[in-house]
Scaffold this motif. Structure first.
Motif, PDB file in Angstrom:
ATOM      1  N   HIS A 185     -51.192   7.420  -3.453  1.00 16.43           N
ATOM      2  CA  HIS A 185     -49.839   7.760  -3.886  1.00 16.43           C
ATOM      3  C   HIS A 185     -49.213   6.653  -4.730  1.00 16.43           C
ATOM      4  CE1 HIS A 185     -50.113  11.117  -1.126  1.00 16.43           C
ATOM      5  NE2 HIS A 185     -50.463  10.282  -0.170  1.00 16.43           N
ATOM      6  N   GLY A 186     -50.034   5.802  -5.311  1.00 19.44           N
ATOM      7  CA  GLY A 186     -49.487   4.736  -6.141  1.00 19.44           C
ATOM      8  C   GLY A 186     -48.688   3.728  -5.350  1.00 19.44           C
ATOM      9  N   MET A 187     -49.063   3.502  -4.087  1.00 21.36           N
ATOM     10  CA  MET A 187     -48.343   2.579  -3.204  1.00 21.36           C
ATOM     11  C   MET A 187     -49.297   1.538  -2.640  1.00 21.36           C
ATOM     12  SD  MET A 187     -45.754   5.094  -1.059  1.00 21.36           S
ATOM     13  CE  MET A 187     -44.533   3.812  -0.767  1.00 21.36           C
ATOM     14  N   ALA A 188     -48.723   0.464  -2.111  1.00 21.06           N
ATOM     15  CA  ALA A 188     -49.499  -0.527  -1.381  1.00 21.06           C
ATOM     16  C   ALA A 188     -49.739  -0.028   0.039  1.00 21.06           C
ATOM     17  CB  ALA A 188     -48.753  -1.861  -1.349  1.00 21.06           C
ATOM     18  N   ASN A 189     -50.850  -0.465   0.641  1.00 25.48           N
ATOM     19  CA  ASN A 189     -51.185  -0.016   1.990  1.00 25.48           C
ATOM     20  C   ASN A 189     -50.346  -0.684   3.070  1.00 25.48           C
ATOM     21  OD1 ASN A 189     -53.153   1.608   0.885  1.00 25.48           O
ATOM     22  ND2 ASN A 189     -54.818   0.156   1.266  1.00 25.48           N
ATOM     23  N   ALA A 190     -49.705  -1.807   2.725  1.00 26.52           N
ATOM     24  CA  ALA A 190     -48.879  -2.548   3.686  1.00 26.52           C
ATOM     25  C   ALA A 190     -47.981  -3.491   2.899  1.00 26.52           C
ATOM     26  CB  ALA A 190     -49.758  -3.326   4.670  1.00 26.52           C
ATOM     27  N   ALA A 191     -47.058  -4.120   3.596  1.00 26.34           N
ATOM     28  CA  ALA A 191     -46.194  -5.107   2.953  1.00 26.34           C
ATOM     29  C   ALA A 191     -46.961  -6.388   2.663  1.00 26.34           C
ATOM     30  CB  ALA A 191     -44.997  -5.402   3.851  1.00 26.34           C
ATOM     31  N   ASP A 192     -46.454  -7.152   1.702  1.00 24.81           N
ATOM     32  CA  ASP A 192     -46.989  -8.473   1.352  1.00 24.81           C
ATOM     33  C   ASP A 192     -48.408  -8.433   0.793  1.00 24.81           C
ATOM     34  OD1 ASP A 192     -44.616  -9.794   2.139  1.00 24.81           O
ATOM     35  OD2 ASP A 192     -45.266  -9.749   4.231  1.00 24.81           O
ATOM     36  N   ILE A 193     -48.748  -7.355   0.112  1.00 26.92           N
ATOM     37  CA  ILE A 193     -50.020  -7.281  -0.608  1.00 26.92           C
ATOM     38  C   ILE A 193     -49.768  -7.613  -2.066  1.00 26.92           C
ATOM     39  CG2 ILE A 193     -51.888  -5.756  -1.357  1.00 26.92           C
ATOM     40  CD1 ILE A 193     -51.636  -4.261   1.239  1.00 26.92           C
ATOM     41  N   HIS A 194     -50.632  -8.421  -2.642  1.00 28.29           N
ATOM     42  CA  HIS A 194     -50.455  -8.823  -4.034  1.00 28.29           C
ATOM     43  C   HIS A 194     -50.628  -7.608  -4.944  1.00 28.29           C
ATOM     44  CE1 HIS A 194     -50.838 -11.010  -7.807  1.00 28.29           C
ATOM     45  NE2 HIS A 194     -50.453 -12.109  -7.168  1.00 28.29           N
ATOM     46  N   PRO A 195     -49.785  -7.446  -5.961  1.00 29.04           N
ATOM     47  CA  PRO A 195     -49.886  -6.262  -6.830  1.00 29.04           C
ATOM     48  C   PRO A 195     -51.220  -6.158  -7.555  1.00 29.04           C
ATOM     49  CG  PRO A 195     -48.367  -7.891  -7.747  1.00 29.04           C
ATOM     50  CD  PRO A 195     -48.655  -8.318  -6.346  1.00 29.04           C
ATOM     51  N   VAL A 196     -51.873  -7.274  -7.822  1.00 27.50           N
ATOM     52  CA  VAL A 196     -53.192  -7.224  -8.461  1.00 27.50           C
ATOM     53  C   VAL A 196     -54.184  -6.499  -7.562  1.00 27.50           C
ATOM     54  CG1 VAL A 196     -55.154  -8.638  -9.217  1.00 27.50           C
ATOM     55  CG2 VAL A 196     -52.827  -9.269  -9.894  1.00 27.50           C
ATOM     56  N   ASP A 197     -54.079  -6.722  -6.241  1.00 28.31           N
ATOM     57  CA  ASP A 197     -54.997  -6.073  -5.304  1.00 28.31           C
ATOM     58  C   ASP A 197     -54.718  -4.574  -5.198  1.00 28.31           C
ATOM     59  OD1 ASP A 197     -56.166  -8.539  -4.768  1.00 28.31           O
ATOM     60  OD2 ASP A 197     -54.806  -8.962  -3.105  1.00 28.31           O
ATOM     61  N   THR A 198     -53.434  -4.199  -5.125  1.00 25.56           N
ATOM     62  CA  THR A 198     -53.100  -2.770  -5.060  1.00 25.56           C
ATOM     63  C   THR A 198     -53.512  -2.073  -6.350  1.00 25.56           C
ATOM     64  OG1 THR A 198     -51.253  -3.153  -3.545  1.00 25.56           O
ATOM     65  CG2 THR A 198     -51.228  -1.099  -4.800  1.00 25.56           C
ATOM     66  N   ARG A 199     -53.245  -2.697  -7.481  1.00 25.86           N
ATOM     67  CA  ARG A 199     -53.651  -2.121  -8.770  1.00 25.86           C
ATOM     68  C   ARG A 199     -55.158  -1.897  -8.813  1.00 25.86           C
ATOM     69  NH1 ARG A 199     -55.419  -4.032 -13.903  1.00 25.86           N
ATOM     70  NH2 ARG A 199     -54.556  -2.818 -15.660  1.00 25.86           N
ATOM     71  N   ALA A 200     -55.921  -2.849  -8.307  1.00 25.72           N
ATOM     72  CA  ALA A 200     -57.382  -2.720  -8.305  1.00 25.72           C
ATOM     73  C   ALA A 200     -57.821  -1.532  -7.460  1.00 25.72           C
ATOM     74  CB  ALA A 200     -58.019  -4.008  -7.792  1.00 25.72           C
ATOM     75  N   GLN A 201     -57.179  -1.333  -6.296  1.00 27.28           N
ATOM     76  CA  GLN A 201     -57.528  -0.188  -5.449  1.00 27.28           C
ATOM     77  C   GLN A 201     -57.201   1.127  -6.147  1.00 27.28           C
ATOM     78  OE1 GLN A 201     -55.601  -0.870  -1.542  1.00 27.28           O
ATOM     79  NE2 GLN A 201     -57.677  -1.150  -0.770  1.00 27.28           N
ATOM     80  N   ILE A 202     -56.030   1.183  -6.764  1.00 27.00           N
ATOM     81  CA  ILE A 202     -55.631   2.406  -7.463  1.00 27.00           C
ATOM     82  C   ILE A 202     -56.608   2.716  -8.586  1.00 27.00           C
ATOM     83  CG2 ILE A 202     -53.868   3.402  -8.978  1.00 27.00           C
ATOM     84  CD1 ILE A 202     -51.774   1.894  -7.257  1.00 27.00           C
ATOM     85  N   LEU A 203     -56.952   1.720  -9.373  1.00 28.19           N
ATOM     86  CA  LEU A 203     -57.873   1.950 -10.494  1.00 28.19           C
ATOM     87  C   LEU A 203     -59.271   2.299 -10.005  1.00 28.19           C
ATOM     88  CD1 LEU A 203     -56.653  -0.810 -12.973  1.00 28.19           C
ATOM     89  CD2 LEU A 203     -56.441   1.678 -13.251  1.00 28.19           C
ATOM     90  N   ASP A 204     -59.697   1.724  -8.887  1.00 29.55           N
ATOM     91  CA  ASP A 204     -60.989   2.114  -8.301  1.00 29.55           C
ATOM     92  C   ASP A 204     -60.968   3.592  -7.909  1.00 29.55           C
ATOM     93  OD1 ASP A 204     -62.232  -0.322  -8.574  1.00 29.55           O
ATOM     94  OD2 ASP A 204     -62.095  -0.885  -6.453  1.00 29.55           O
ATOM     95  N   TRP A 205     -59.854   4.006  -7.270  1.00 27.72           N
ATOM     96  CA  TRP A 205     -59.748   5.414  -6.882  1.00 27.72           C
ATOM     97  C   TRP A 205     -59.772   6.316  -8.114  1.00 27.72           C
ATOM     98  CZ3 TRP A 205     -60.469   8.979  -3.448  1.00 27.72           C
ATOM     99  CH2 TRP A 205     -59.930  10.238  -3.657  1.00 27.72           C
ATOM    100  N   LEU A 206     -59.012   5.944  -9.137  1.00 30.70           N
ATOM    101  CA  LEU A 206     -58.967   6.758 -10.347  1.00 30.70           C
ATOM    102  C   LEU A 206     -60.332   6.808 -11.022  1.00 30.70           C
ATOM    103  CD1 LEU A 206     -55.514   5.624 -11.809  1.00 30.70           C
ATOM    104  CD2 LEU A 206     -56.045   7.741 -10.570  1.00 30.70           C
ATOM    105  N   GLU A 207     -61.061   5.696 -10.976  1.00 29.03           N
ATOM    106  CA  GLU A 207     -62.427   5.701 -11.531  1.00 29.03           C
ATOM    107  C   GLU A 207     -63.307   6.697 -10.790  1.00 29.03           C
ATOM    108  OE1 GLU A 207     -66.366   2.803 -11.997  1.00 29.03           O
ATOM    109  OE2 GLU A 207     -64.435   1.935 -11.427  1.00 29.03           O
ATOM    110  N   PHE A 208     -63.250   6.653  -9.458  1.00 24.86           N
ATOM    111  CA  PHE A 208     -64.044   7.585  -8.658  1.00 24.86           C
ATOM    112  C   PHE A 208     -63.688   9.031  -8.977  1.00 24.86           C
ATOM    113  CE2 PHE A 208     -63.573  10.304  -4.856  1.00 24.86           C
ATOM    114  CZ  PHE A 208     -64.914  10.607  -4.637  1.00 24.86           C
ATOM    115  N   ALA A 209     -62.396   9.356  -8.903  1.00 23.43           N
ATOM    116  CA  ALA A 209     -61.976  10.746  -9.111  1.00 23.43           C
ATOM    117  C   ALA A 209     -62.257  11.197 -10.537  1.00 23.43           C
ATOM    118  CB  ALA A 209     -60.491  10.900  -8.772  1.00 23.43           C
ATOM    119  N   TRP A 210     -62.033  10.301 -11.510  1.00 20.35           N
ATOM    120  CA  TRP A 210     -62.312  10.692 -12.901  1.00 20.35           C
ATOM    121  C   TRP A 210     -63.801  10.956 -13.096  1.00 20.35           C
ATOM    122  CZ3 TRP A 210     -58.570  11.425 -16.700  1.00 20.35           C
ATOM    123  CH2 TRP A 210     -59.078  11.805 -17.946  1.00 20.35           C
ATOM    124  N   LYS A 211     -64.640  10.123 -12.505  1.00 18.21           N
ATOM    125  CA  LYS A 211     -66.085  10.310 -12.662  1.00 18.21           C
ATOM    126  C   LYS A 211     -66.554  11.608 -12.012  1.00 18.21           C
ATOM    127  CE  LYS A 211     -67.705   5.589 -13.427  1.00 18.21           C
ATOM    128  NZ  LYS A 211     -68.503   4.455 -12.893  1.00 18.21           N
TER     129      LYS A 211
END
Length: 390
Positions: A185-211
Motif C-alpha cells: 500500500h505504499g507504506m512502511a511496515n513499521a515506524a522508524d524505517i529509513h525511506p530508502v529501505d521502504t522504497r526498495a521493498q516497494i520497487l521489489d514488489w513492483l518488479e515482481f508484479a510487473w514481471k
C-alpha cells in the motif's frame, strides 16, 4: 424469513463495518459482476444486503482511478461531482485488472487451525477453515480477523516468514493491512524505517508484479525460487506458487483465471502506485517537480518525504484522506497525480514494456525528497494516545 432480532444484528454488523474500515485509497465492498463469476463464489447475504443499502465500507476510489487511467470519459473540471467513472461495471479497465487492483486490500487466504478461533458478536469460531476466506464469502470471519489483528498489532509484529520473539503469524490480509506487507500500500511496515529501505521493498514488489504481468515470471513459479530480496524475505518460507498468491481457491487451470493472471498482477501494480499518492500513506512534496522522468516523456510526480506506518495511526483520520473527496480536491487545476501515473502505466503496459523498460519510470515515481525522513504515523494521522516514538 429472518427474525427481527437477526435483522437488527445484521444491520448493526453493517454499520460496524461501515464505520471501522481502514484501508488504502478506498475500494467498493463488492467487485464487478464479472468478478463474482470469476471466483465462482456467490456473495453472502450480508454483502448483498449491505451493497444494496450502499452503506458498506467505502466508495470505489481505486476502481475509479483505474477507469480514469484507462480514459473513462469525464470532464476534469467536473470530476468532483461526476461519479460516472466510479460505477461498479463501467468497463474501461478490464474486470481482471480491477480484480488485481482490489487484490492488495482483499487477497484471498486460508487459515490454519490455530488461526481460525475468532469470536464475533456472540458467535463462536465464525471462520470456516475448509473454505478460502474472502470478504464476500466470509464477512464476519474477515472482519473479526481484521479487528483482532488491529488490536494485536499494537504490541506484536504480524509476519509471515520472519518470526521473532515479538511476532505473531498473520494471513495475507492481516499482514497487508497491519504487518510485514504494508509496502503493498505504499507504506512502511513499521515506524522508524529509513525511506530508502521502504522504497526498495516497494520497487521489489513492483518488479515482481510487473514481471508476472509481462510474462517474465510464469504463474507456476515458486515464490521461494524468484531472485528478488523482498519476495524471498516475505514468501521464501512458503511452498506457494505465483498463482497461489493471486488466485487462491481458484488457481486451478479449469477456472480460466490463470490465463488472465497478467492482467491481475498489473492491477496489483496500479494499487501500490496509486496508494503512494494517498496522503495517509505517503507524504509527498506539495507540488510536482516540473521535471521529466529520465528516459521518458512522463512527468516526475511530487517527490516523497515520508512513508507512513499504519500501526499508530487513527483509523478515522487515515480514512478521511483516502476518500474520493481527497482524490478529487485539486481536479479543477489538474488531473490527480494518481490518475496521471495510472495512465502512464497503462501506456507502458499496452506497449508491451518489460521490467527493464518500466523500471526507470517506476523508480522516478518513487523519487525521494532531499527532506526525506524516517517512517512514522504522520503527525496529521497519529492517534492521540500514541507516544511520539511510535
Amino acid at each position: 424469513m429472518k427474525s427481527l432480532h437477526a435483522s437488527r444484528g445484521l444491520a448493526l454488523t453493517i454499520l460496524l463495518l461501515a464505520s471501522s474500515w481502514a484501508g488504502a485509497f478506498q475500494i467498493g465492498p463488492l467487485g464487478t459482476k464479472h468478478e463474482e463469476r470469476l471466483t465462482n463464489e456467490s456473495n453472502s447475504t450480508l454483502a448483498r444486503i449491505a451493497g444494496t443499502l450502499g452503506v458498506l465500507i467505502k466508495t470505489p476510489v481505486h476502481e475509479e482511478i483505474t477507469h480514469l487511467g484507462k480514459w473513462c470519459h469525464v470532464d476534469r473540471a467536473n470530476l468532483a461531482t461526476d461519479t460516472y467513472c466510479s460505477g461498479r461495471d463501467v468497463g474501461f479497465a478490464s474486470p481482471y485488472v480491477i480484480y488485481g487492483v482490489r487484490w492488495n486490500d482483499l487477497p484471498p487466504f486460508r487459515l490454519d487451525k490455530d488461526q481460525g478461533n475468532c469470536d464475533y458478536m456472540g458467535q463462536k469460531n465464525v471462520c470456516r477453515l475448509d473454505q478460502t476466506v474472502r470478504f464476500s464469502t466470509q464477512p464476519a470471519c474477515w472482519y473479526c480477523l481484521f479487528k483482532d489483528a488491529g488490536r494485536k498489532a499494537q504490541s506484536k509484529a504480524i509476519v509471515g516468514c520472519n518470526k521473532t520473539a515479538n511476532s505473531i503469524p498473520g494471513n495475507l490480509m492481516t499482514r497487508s493491512h497491519f504487518g510485514d506487507l504494508q509496502f503493498l500500500h505504499g507504506m512502511a511496515n513499521a515506524a522508524d524505517i529509513h525511506p530508502v529501505d521502504t522504497r526498495a521493498q516497494i520497487l521489489d514488489w513492483l518488479e515482481f508484479a510487473w514481471k508476472v504481468s509481462s510474462k517474465e515470471i510464469t504463474p507456476q513459479t515458486f515464490l521461494k525460487d524468484i531472485d528478488n530480496p523482498t519476495i524471498k524475505l516475505h514468501f521464501g518460507c512458503t511452498e506457494w506458487k505465483v498463482v497461489d498468491l493471486y488466485l487462491l481457491g481458484r488457481q486451478d487451470p479449469a477456472s480460466g483465471l490463470v490465463t488472465q493472471i497478467r492482467e491481475i498482477a498489473f492491477g496489483s501494480v496500479l494499487h501500490t502506485v496509486q496508494d503512494s499518492f494517498a496522503a495517509a500513506h505517503t507524504e509527498r512534496e506539495p507540488q510536482p517537480t516540473g521535471e521529466q522522468c529520465e528516459g521518458s516523456s512522463f512527468a516526475m510526480p511530487a517527490r516523497i518525504v515520508e512513508f507512513h506506518a499504519y500501526g499508530a495511526q487513527d483509523g478515522g483520520l487515515h480514512d478521511h484522506d483516502d476518500s474520493r473527496d481527497a482524490m478529487t480536491a485539486l481536479a479543477k487545476e489538474r488531473w490527480p497525480e494518481a490518475v496521471e501515473v495510472t495512465r502512464n502505466l497503462f501506456e507502458l503496459q499496452s506497449d508491451g514494456a518489460k521490467w527493464a523498460d518500466a523500471s526507470s519510470y517506476l523508480q522516478c515515481v518513487f523519487t525521494l525528497s532531499e527532506r526525506r525522513r524516517m517512517s512514522s504515523p504522520g503527525e496529521t494521522y497519529r492517534r492521540s494516545s500514541t507516544p511520539r516514538g511510535q
